[in-house]
Design an enzyme around this catalytic site. Structure first.
Site, PDB file in Angstrom:
ATOM      1  CB  SER A   1      -0.866  -0.002   1.261  1.00 40.38           C
ATOM      2  OG  SER A   1      -1.501   1.245   1.465  1.00 40.38           O
TER       3      SER A   1
ATOM      4  CE1 TYR B   1      -4.179  -2.182   4.983  1.00 44.28           C
ATOM      5  CE2 TYR B   1      -3.348   0.049   4.703  1.00 44.28           C
ATOM      6  CZ  TYR B   1      -3.813  -1.130   4.163  1.00 44.28           C
ATOM      7  OH  TYR B   1      -3.911  -1.259   2.793  1.00 44.28           O
TER       8      TYR B   1
END
Length: 190
Positions: free
Chosen positions: A55, A68
């Site tokens: 990401s 995350y």
């Protein structure tokens, strides 16, 4: 393509007990296990490819997305390390580092977690094989995402973290989508 995963967002102490651990099991432990299971066959054939989905969060500390973002940093560095290990042995490894993408991911974490413009899943998916063909170590689809990913790490971490917190300041106060109850439900989610 190792793409299974989900995220958490909000104040760390307010995330339901066990939810971040479940996230790490899906986003990291499963990814490592799948890669390990498939690697011997690829090496025996002398060819293969692994696309691990990281990401843009992998490039910076992200308040309110702490677990995350830290997990996606692992995916990026794991992929870069394997790419080096398997270079010259017929197996290519690339980390795909998208920004916000229109997928079920945001059904779980909520659109409050999106920073930047959404891309389509199809556009993001096309970037992975193209990066393999171009022998890239990682790819960040989307011009805005590329600028952020390449400029942010070149700034002092304290400043980057402060800016990330400012950008995400509404996340802890935004209503969260309903969360599954218990570890079994969390593991069953996408």
């Amino acid at each position: 393509m190792n793409n299974a995963g989900f995220g958490t967002a909000g104040r760390f102490e307010e995330i339901p007990d066990g939810r971040d651990e479940d996230q790490l099991m899906v986003n990291l432990v499963a990814l490592v296990g799948l890669t390990r299971a498939l690697m011997p066959g690829m090496l025996a054939r002398g060819q293969g490819a692994v696309i691990n989905v990281a990401s843009t969060a992998a490039f910076q500390p992200s308040p309110y997305f702490a677990t995350y973002a830290a997990g996606k940093t692992f995916v990026l560095n794991f992929s870069l390390a394997l790419r080096s290990e398997y270079r010259g042995r017929g197996v290519k490894v690339v980390a795909l580092c998208p920004g916000p993408t229109r997928t079920e991911f945001f059904d779980v974490v909520g659109e409050r977690a999106a920073v930047g413009r959404f891309m389509t899943a199809e556009a993001v998916v096309r970037a992975g094989p193209r990066a393999l063909d171009r022998d890239r170590a990682y790819v960040v689809p989307g011009l805005g995402n590329q600028v952020t990913a390449h400029l942010v790490p070149r700034r002092p971490r304290r400043m980057v973290t402060a800016i990330a917190k400012l950008v995400a300041r509404s996340v802890p106060d935004a209503p969260a989508p309903p969360q599954p109850v218990g570890r079994r439900a969390a593991q069953a989610r996408p």
